[in-house]
Design a protein around this motif. Structure first.
Motif, PDB file in Angstrom:
ATOM      1  N   ILE A 141     -24.857  13.045  -0.557  1.00 53.05           N
ATOM      2  CA  ILE A 141     -24.552  13.178   0.606  1.00 53.05           C
ATOM      3  C   ILE A 141     -25.920  13.505   1.439  1.00 53.05           C
ATOM      4  N   HIS A 142     -26.232  12.585   2.505  1.00 52.50           N
ATOM      5  CA  HIS A 142     -27.244  12.736   3.202  1.00 52.50           C
ATOM      6  C   HIS A 142     -27.101  12.957   4.643  1.00 52.50           C
ATOM      7  N   SER A 143     -28.074  13.565   5.131  1.00 55.40           N
ATOM      8  CA  SER A 143     -28.109  13.821   6.780  1.00 55.40           C
ATOM      9  C   SER A 143     -27.734  12.683   7.609  1.00 55.40           C
ATOM     10  N   PRO A 144     -26.847  12.431   8.640  1.00 54.42           N
ATOM     11  CA  PRO A 144     -26.799  11.259   9.718  1.00 54.42           C
ATOM     12  C   PRO A 144     -27.758  11.413  10.632  1.00 54.42           C
ATOM     13  N   VAL A 145     -28.423  12.640  10.765  1.00 53.27           N
ATOM     14  CA  VAL A 145     -29.268  12.627  11.962  1.00 53.27           C
ATOM     15  C   VAL A 145     -30.252  13.661  11.379  1.00 53.27           C
ATOM     16  N   SER A 146     -31.562  13.661  12.296  1.00 52.07           N
ATOM     17  CA  SER A 146     -32.663  14.525  11.964  1.00 52.07           C
ATOM     18  C   SER A 146     -32.121  15.794  13.024  1.00 52.07           C
ATOM     19  N   GLY A 147     -32.268  17.091  12.370  1.00 52.31           N
ATOM     20  CA  GLY A 147     -31.969  18.244  13.250  1.00 52.31           C
ATOM     21  C   GLY A 147     -32.181  19.421  12.424  1.00 52.31           C
ATOM     22  N   LYS A 148     -31.651  20.618  13.199  1.00 44.49           N
ATOM     23  CA  LYS A 148     -31.930  22.071  12.652  1.00 44.49           C
ATOM     24  C   LYS A 148     -30.294  22.447  12.271  1.00 44.49           C
ATOM     25  N   ILE A 149     -30.197  23.181  11.122  1.00 38.52           N
ATOM     26  CA  ILE A 149     -29.043  23.678  10.620  1.00 38.52           C
ATOM     27  C   ILE A 149     -28.723  25.032  11.341  1.00 38.52           C
ATOM     28  N   SER A 150     -27.661  24.819  12.257  1.00 37.57           N
ATOM     29  CA  SER A 150     -27.475  26.200  12.954  1.00 37.57           C
ATOM     30  C   SER A 150     -26.256  26.992  12.174  1.00 37.57           C
ATOM     31  N   LYS A 151     -25.552  26.626  11.289  1.00 37.93           N
ATOM     32  CA  LYS A 151     -24.466  26.979  10.423  1.00 37.93           C
ATOM     33  C   LYS A 151     -23.902  26.391   9.388  1.00 37.93           C
ATOM     34  N   GLN A 152     -23.745  27.151   8.288  1.00 38.70           N
ATOM     35  CA  GLN A 152     -23.105  26.583   7.117  1.00 38.70           C
ATOM     36  C   GLN A 152     -21.990  27.465   6.617  1.00 38.70           C
ATOM     37  N   TRP A 153     -20.740  27.092   6.482  1.00 37.33           N
ATOM     38  CA  TRP A 153     -19.781  27.896   5.645  1.00 37.33           C
ATOM     39  C   TRP A 153     -18.697  27.015   4.976  1.00 37.33           C
ATOM     40  N   THR A 154     -17.750  27.817   4.236  1.00 35.49           N
ATOM     41  CA  THR A 154     -16.923  27.318   2.951  1.00 35.49           C
ATOM     42  C   THR A 154     -15.656  27.564   3.641  1.00 35.49           C
ATOM     43  N   LEU A 155     -14.905  27.044   3.415  1.00 38.07           N
ATOM     44  CA  LEU A 155     -13.249  27.066   3.535  1.00 38.07           C
ATOM     45  C   LEU A 155     -12.250  26.443   2.823  1.00 38.07           C
ATOM     46  N   GLY A 156     -11.424  27.038   2.401  1.00 34.83           N
ATOM     47  CA  GLY A 156     -10.084  26.436   1.353  1.00 34.83           C
ATOM     48  C   GLY A 156     -10.309  26.858  -0.187  1.00 34.83           C
ATOM     49  N   THR A 157      -9.123  26.585  -0.820  1.00 38.04           N
ATOM     50  CA  THR A 157      -9.342  26.959  -2.109  1.00 38.04           C
ATOM     51  C   THR A 157      -8.821  25.875  -3.014  1.00 38.04           C
ATOM     52  N   ARG A 158      -7.834  25.137  -2.537  1.00 39.66           N
ATOM     53  CA  ARG A 158      -7.358  23.808  -3.506  1.00 39.66           C
ATOM     54  C   ARG A 158      -7.724  22.515  -2.817  1.00 39.66           C
ATOM     55  N   SER A 159      -7.318  21.492  -3.432  1.00 50.97           N
ATOM     56  CA  SER A 159      -7.728  20.122  -2.876  1.00 50.97           C
ATOM     57  C   SER A 159      -6.673  19.294  -3.240  1.00 50.97           C
ATOM     58  N   TYR A 160      -6.271  18.437  -2.273  1.00 53.72           N
ATOM     59  CA  TYR A 160      -5.312  17.248  -2.535  1.00 53.72           C
ATOM     60  C   TYR A 160      -5.956  15.906  -2.191  1.00 53.72           C
ATOM     61  N   PRO A 161      -5.398  15.102  -2.693  1.00 58.20           N
ATOM     62  CA  PRO A 161      -6.102  13.588  -2.591  1.00 58.20           C
ATOM     63  C   PRO A 161      -6.370  13.335  -1.232  1.00 58.20           C
TER      64      PRO A 161
END
Length: 260
Positions: A141-161
């Motif tokens: 996965i690559h960045s779609p634009v040039s810029g500054k990261i303001s926030k990163q976070w993770t959510l969820g536990t399980r994954s469906y198709p």
């Protein structure tokens, strides 16, 4: 009826133990024997791979393969927004004032996807894009634009198709699956890159260090096929024209333009 059976099957198979077993096998030396048949079934373009087929030590190494440095061209136009992944552009549309999007006839809450109303508010009236990666795709996965990261976070536990069946019959897959989220500030506003985990394998590995990204720079990789959702603020993005969906697209190709 069909939807109920589909969801029951997924609930019974998508457990921690199944993800663990699949992950262990994919990383094992024994899985290397499946690489040639996998490459054949999914028509992998071996000419663009960084290494020869027999140099990958496991399916995991093969799934997360890099490409040769000249395999993808990044659209250089300053205002161009590029695809962050090799994928199929499945859907594009407006983000409703109620913070909802409509994907394949289903309603998804941006507030739920991002983990709160406050995070979703700034994207009301904006634009969303859904990019689906199959097992055949390049998984970085690559960045779609040039810029500054303001926030990163993770959510969820399980994954469906998150394939077409998952989007049609699944329950809030884009908003409830395991996902890692990167919000960026660019010269003309903000963008959110939501990396949505796939069934069985909740593995989205970040590779980027620092708080800035250049357009086309690598951010992370998926262990298996999955989905990326892009969210743009209101009046900050316009597509290249009327896009005929579903649309196969390569990383680095133009999705549209930032509006100054």
């Amino acid at each position: 009826m069909r939807q109920g059976i589909y969801r029951l099957f997924i609930e019974l198979t998508n457990r921690k133990w199944s993800s663990l077993l699949l992950g262990r096998f994919a990383r094992s030396a024994a899985s290397k024997r499946l690489i040639p048949s996998f490459a054949k079934v999914y028509h992998i373009n071996q000419a663009e791979m960084e290494k020869e087929l027999n140099q990958y030590g496991s399916l995991h190494e093969f799934f997360t393969r890099r490409l040769k440095t000249d395999a993808r061209a990044i659209e250089a136009e300053p205002l161009a927004v590029v695809s962050p992944v090799d994928a199929v552009l499945e859907d594009i549309g407006p983000i409703e004032p109620t913070h909802e999007i409509y994907v394949k006839g289903k309603v998804y809450s941006i507030a739920e996807m991002l983990g709160g109303e406050e995070a979703a508010m700034r994207y009301a009236g904006g634009t969303y894009m859904v990019l689906y990666l199959s097992p055949s795709h390049y998984h970085r996965i690559h960045s779609p634009v040039s810029g500054k990261i303001s926030k990163q976070w993770t959510l969820g536990t399980r994954s469906y198709p998150v394939n077409r069946l998952g989007l049609k019959y699944g329950k809030d897959t884009l908003a409830k699956n395991f996902r890692t989220i990167t919000e960026m500030e660019h010269a003309h506003g903000r963008i959110v890159v939501v990396k949505v985990g796939a069934m069985f394998v909740n593995s989205i590995e970040a590779v980027h260090k620092g708080d800035t990204l250049e357009k086309g720079e690598e951010m992370a990789y998926f262990t298996f096929g999955s989905t990326v959702v892009l969210l743009f603020e209101k009046d900050t993005f316009v597509t290249t024209g009327k896009l005929k969906l579903p649309l196969p697209i390569k990383m680095g190709e133009k999705l549209g333009f930032l509006k100054p």
